[in-house]
Design an enzyme around this catalytic site. Structure first.
Site, mmCIF file in Angstrom:
data_model
loop_
_atom_site.group_PDB
_atom_site.id
_atom_site.type_symbol
_atom_site.label_atom_id
_atom_site.label_comp_id
_atom_site.label_asym_id
_atom_site.label_seq_id
_atom_site.Cartn_x
_atom_site.Cartn_y
_atom_site.Cartn_z
ATOM 1 C CG HIS A 117 -7.061 -1.960 -0.988
ATOM 2 N ND1 HIS A 117 -6.354 -2.648 -0.044
ATOM 3 C CD2 HIS A 117 -6.917 -0.643 -0.686
ATOM 4 C CE1 HIS A 117 -5.801 -1.795 0.809
ATOM 5 N NE2 HIS A 117 -6.128 -0.573 0.446
ATOM 6 C CG ASP A 133 -1.984 -1.110 1.073
ATOM 7 O OD1 ASP A 133 -2.482 -1.310 -0.050
ATOM 8 O OD2 ASP A 133 -2.276 -1.777 2.078
ATOM 9 C CB CYS A 190 -1.545 -6.276 0.663
ATOM 10 S SG CYS A 190 -2.045 -7.580 1.747
ATOM 11 N NE ARG A 242 -1.222 0.465 6.152
ATOM 12 C CZ ARG A 242 -1.218 -0.410 5.153
ATOM 13 N NH1 ARG A 242 -2.371 -0.767 4.606
ATOM 14 N NH2 ARG A 242 -0.093 -0.924 4.710
HETATM 15 C C1 CIR Z 1 -5.484 -1.988 6.313
HETATM 16 O O1 CIR Z 1 -6.663 -1.908 6.644
HETATM 17 O O2 CIR Z 1 -4.900 -1.039 5.785
HETATM 18 C C2 CIR Z 1 -4.731 -3.268 6.579
HETATM 19 N N1 CIR Z 1 -5.225 -3.863 7.765
HETATM 20 C C3 CIR Z 1 -4.857 -4.214 5.418
HETATM 21 C C4 CIR Z 1 -4.227 -3.692 4.170
HETATM 22 C C5 CIR Z 1 -4.274 -4.690 3.065
HETATM 23 N N2 CIR Z 1 -3.635 -4.184 1.907
HETATM 24 C C6 CIR Z 1 -3.813 -4.659 0.691
HETATM 25 O O3 CIR Z 1 -4.596 -5.566 0.496
HETATM 26 N N3 CIR Z 1 -3.161 -4.072 -0.307
#
Ligand code: CIR
Length: 261
Positions: free
Chosen positions: A165, A71, A252, A90
């Site tokens: 996403h 991300d 991710c 984040r």
């Molecule tokens: C979030 O909510 O940002 C994290 N717990 C999970 C992110 C997952 N990212 C992705 O699938 N690219």
């Protein structure tokens, strides 16, 4: 089966912090960092088995979601866009990732109010399908479009509803083959560009990771794995249940150079 590094294939992953217990979740359940670490190790081994030279970035305990490294950046041809993740908690994840990625190729940045999670960007050939979600706003897509245009890539915005996403719902399974969770996204966007779409009823099946000769599939989506295999895709199922519990998936957990998807 590949087991030694293939030139050009490199991946950056980030270790699972102990604070993973506090990772963002759409449905709160207890998270087990030790199980997540064990599944992460299997994932890294799968990348290496597919010929990727993997660099492991240290975890940051103040960033419970830091293992979801995809991300934080979008790797393009000759330039990397460091994102501004859409969840405020984040945002502090990006400096360490930017420092590591700047060793590979130039990096550029996104400025407020733009936000984007890399999980919203699906590359297929010269197209970058960009999901408009709660994490990725119009300014984020505009910034991606500008950077992409400089390297000859075209951004195609895609409306996403009811999912974290774009790549929670669809990913590239093989050249010109998209796998998508049925009835959750407008597939005409892909079909209009000559791409085939394999629909799956399994929620975890929309996110697979094509690594060249092999495509990783979540062990939670066995029917998707079978359907892809029947379509001629060489699949490998791996368990990532602890990451699913924090709304994560296969793509991710890494940032990849030289990957098809
Ligand atoms: C979030 O909510 O940002 C994290 N717990 C999970 C992110 C997952 N990212 C992705 O699938 N690219």
């Amino acid at each position: 089966m590949i087991s030694s590094p293939v030139p050009g294939r490199r991946a950056l992953v980030r270790a699972v912090p102990g604070s993973f217990t506090c990772a963002l979740q759409s449905r709160p359940t207890a998270l087990n960092p030790e199980l997540a670490r064990s599944q992460h190790a299997t994932y890294v081994a799968a990348l290496e088995g597919a010929g990727y030279r993997v660099t492991l970035l240290a975890a940051d305990e103040s960033c419970p979601d830091c293992c979801f490294i995809e991300d934080t950046a979008v790797i393009l041809d000759g330039v990397t866009l460091i994102t501004r993740p859409g969840a405020p908690s984040r945002l502090p994840e990006t400096p360490a990732v930017a420092a590591a990625l700047s060793q590979e190729q130039p990096v550029v940045y996104m400025q407020a109010p733009a936000t984007m999670d890399g999980g919203d960007v699906l590359r297929v050939g010269r197209w970058l399908f960009a999901g408009r979600t709660a994490r990725t706003n119009a300014a984020g897509i505009d910034r991606l479009s500008a950077v992409a245009a400089e390297v000859g890539l075209e951004v195609v915005p895609v409306a996403v509803a009811g999912a974290l996403h774009l790549k929670s719902l669809c990913t590239l399974a093989a050249p010109e083959l998209i796998v998508a969770v049925a009835h959750r996204i407008d597939l005409a966007t892909f079909r209009a560009r000559g791409l085939r779409v394999l629909e799956t009823d399994e929620l975890a099946g929309g996110n697979v990771l094509a690594l060249g000769e092999v495509t990783l599939v979540s062990a939670d989506s066995p029917l998707t794995a079978s359907a892809l295999a029947a379509d001629g895709v060489s699949v490998r199922s791996i368990a990532i249940s602890e990451f699913h519990r924090a709304d994560g998936a296969l793509t991710c957990l890494s940032l990849r150079f030289g990957a098809p998807g």
